[in-house]
Structures are given as C-alpha cells and as structure tokens.
Scaffold this active site. Sequence first.
Site, PDB file in Angstrom:
ATOM      1  N   CYS A 213       1.523 -12.251 -17.042  1.00 29.48           N
ATOM      2  CA  CYS A 213       1.267 -13.289 -18.780  1.00 29.48           C
ATOM      3  C   CYS A 213       2.097 -14.545 -18.969  1.00 29.48           C
ATOM      4  O   CYS A 213       1.596 -15.404 -19.835  1.00 29.48           O
ATOM      5  CB  CYS A 213       1.761 -12.151 -19.100  1.00 29.48           C
ATOM      6  SG  CYS A 213       0.578 -10.694 -19.564  1.00 29.48           S
TER       7      CYS A 213
ATOM      8  N   CYS B  68      -9.420  -0.458   9.134  1.00 34.06           N
ATOM      9  CA  CYS B  68      -8.377   0.912   9.069  1.00 34.06           C
ATOM     10  C   CYS B  68      -9.171   2.293   8.777  1.00 34.06           C
ATOM     11  O   CYS B  68      -9.941   2.203   8.797  1.00 34.06           O
ATOM     12  CB  CYS B  68      -6.775   1.183   8.347  1.00 34.06           C
ATOM     13  SG  CYS B  68      -7.286   0.667   6.885  1.00 34.06           S
TER      14      CYS B  68
END
Lengths: 75, 351
Positions: free
Chosen positions: B177, B317
């Site tokens: 923002c 992974c």
Amino acid sequence: MEILFFGNLIDITRQPKELIEGVADTATLKQLLEKKYQPLQTAKYFIAVNGKMVQENTILNQGDTVALMPPFSGG
Amino acid sequence: MILPGFGLAAQQKLYQAKILIVGIGALGCPALQYLVGAGVGEIGIIDGDTIQLHNLHRQTLFNTSEVGEKKVTVAAAKMQALNPETHITVYPFHINNHNALQILTGYDIVIDATDNFSAKYMLNDACALLNIPLIYGAVSVYEGQLTVFNYTKNNGKNIQYRDVFPVPPAADEIKSCEEAGVLGMLPGMIGTMQATEAVKLITELGSLLDGRLFTYHVLNAVVYEIELLKNKALTVIDRSTFEAMDYALHCATETAIPEISIPEFKKRQKENQLFVIDVREYHEEPAIHFADLQLPASQLASANYELPLHKDICVICQHGIRSVYAAAQLQQHTQQKVYSLKGGLTAYFNQ
C-alpha cells in the site's frame, strides 16, 4: 470465453479482462497467456473456472469465465 | 443489540470471546472499533509501529496530534473510552515466528490485518499449528480480498492460506500500500467485514466466508467470489520447521524463481537437461535416487558446493516451499537458470 485478471496481474496484462476462444483446457490457456504476457510465468496466482478454484488441468467450454487470482498483501 | 436472532445468548458469546488483531493499520483499526463496539470481552492488539501522518487517510482512528505515538497504546486508550467492558491487551511490538505461538495461544480467533506477506504466511502457519480460525483480509490498489481460513468447526472447510497460495510471491512482484497507494475506504470496508466475520463465527449466525474467497473492486463496485479448494499435496508445517523458518527471507526472495511443473520436470530430467538439488534435511523421507546433489536448506549458507556450468538447476524439497527460497539463494551464485519443482516431491510422487 472471458478471462478475468485481478490485483497485480492487471499490471502485467494491462487489462482486467480479455476474450479468448478455442482453448481446450486450463493448462493450454495458462501456456498461451504466459507466452503472451511473459511476467505471468513467475507470477503467483491460482485459476478459477466459473467461480471455482481448480488445481488440476480442467476442460474449458464456450461461455466459461476463467479468473486468475493472485494474493494481495496490503492492509 | 436488538436484532432478529441476536439475543442475550449471542451477546454473551461475544463477551466471552477472545480475539487477537494482528496489525493496527488500515484493516485493523476498523476491525477493532466495531469489535469493541459489539461488546467482545477480550481483544489483543499487536503492532510495533507508531502513528504516521501519511497513513491517517486510511487509519482514521488516529489524528494528527498523535503522530509519533505507539499505535496500540493510542488505540487501546480510545477503545477503553468507547467500551470500558472490553478488556484490551496491548502487544507493542511486531509479531514473528519466535513469539507468535505464545501470543496466539488462548485466543479464539486471529484477525490478519497485516500488510506484508511474511506476516501473512507466518500467521497462517501459526494458526494452523494451534488450530485457531484466521480471518484473512488484504487489499491491492482498488481491490480487496477476504476469507476465513482454518475453520474446522461445523463442518468447516479448513482451508489454509497455503492451500490457495502455497508459495509467497517474490519481493518485487507485488507492491505494498505504501508503494502502490490505496483508497482509504477500501481497507475500511474489508477490515469492517473481517470484524463481521468474527462476530458471525462467534455467534454462529449466518454463513461464514469459510471456503469462499470474497473479492471486491471498489471502483467498479463489483464483487467476485471464488469457491476455494483444499490442496491435498500440502501438509501443515510442523512446530520445529515453523520456529526455524526465516519468514522475512522466505517471503523476500529478490528474484522471482520460476516453478517447473511435474510433467515438464520429468521430461527435462529424461533428456538429462537438469541438475537436481535436493534441499531436504538428511533425515527426511523418502530417499530419492535422482538428485545430483543433496544440500540441506539449513546448511545452504555455509556449505561448499559446486554448481554445474552447462545445465539448468532444479531445486526440490518436500512441498515446493523451501525449494523456492533455496533456489533464490542459489541463483545469486550461478548464471544458469534455477527452477523450483512445483509442489515438491509430494506432487512428484502423486502424479
């Protein structure tokens, strides 16, 4: 078929929606869009077909609405 | 409150509820005000920041004379004046994975009013570990998102943030923002709706936004709602992984790492085009035969290793989460392209 883009994806596509016809499934659509808008290749988003999130490759039909939804982080 | 279905019993439930609001900014301020107004008995507020002039357009709880003061201190004083019956606990620091489990324990609901991905992923993992419903809200320029994660009661869908967005975006992918700007009313609306979902969850009135992602475009006044799905390949991050994770790095990979799909991975592997690095720890199962190198993520920073000069690298992974972070680190040391295997070995063995 209407493709809707949300959040930062609109910065990539420069438009919030796009009409595309004759695409068989979501995987093909993803390929097509990522070729047209290269930064989409690394963007994080999920795909929803007619308001439902999809995880696997999904057949697309005429008149479907496909949304590409990224996460937002502002607050 | 005199509302149909909202009797003394509902009011009593609100008074017994304990809600933690993480982030007292543009989402957290309105959420806090309405929850205090509604008569919630215990509210925790956590934020380490001070009041800034350029944020007041979207944090209208504060005023110009309070600039520089701690947000949580000022907010607590104002809320005490609004409703002295509400007990407010103030945490004047930032939440992280070393203090989160202790702070969250005992709360019935957590409201995610944070403004960055590392906090959002960390909160999700903490709430999943502690089995606490998480009311997610976020905004992006003119659009807002809202849903209820991790809701297991009443046949709840138990969707997590990571079911929807398994891997955090790269740091440069999405503007905050502060960078992108936001119309103050938008987080005001989303924050107010987060409070509404909290009241519905406590009183069990109406239908929760559980399993539904609500999005709102404030300029077009258009609502778009998406039914969410559980990601079967995803498992909850356990306590030791949670505590060892570097969330700031996990969510701030400097370069966007491309993910490679399972079919693409198998194809390129067959053609011997990829150098595969397994970044799981040595004790992790299953053992695999197709890795060129095992380089546990925990030792990545200190290990000595050689990367190939003529092959692209694919990091793998268990779930395709750690591998993104590891790939970003490796990318800094090579000219070759570094990929992460999407969905990790779980996806690999399920497809």
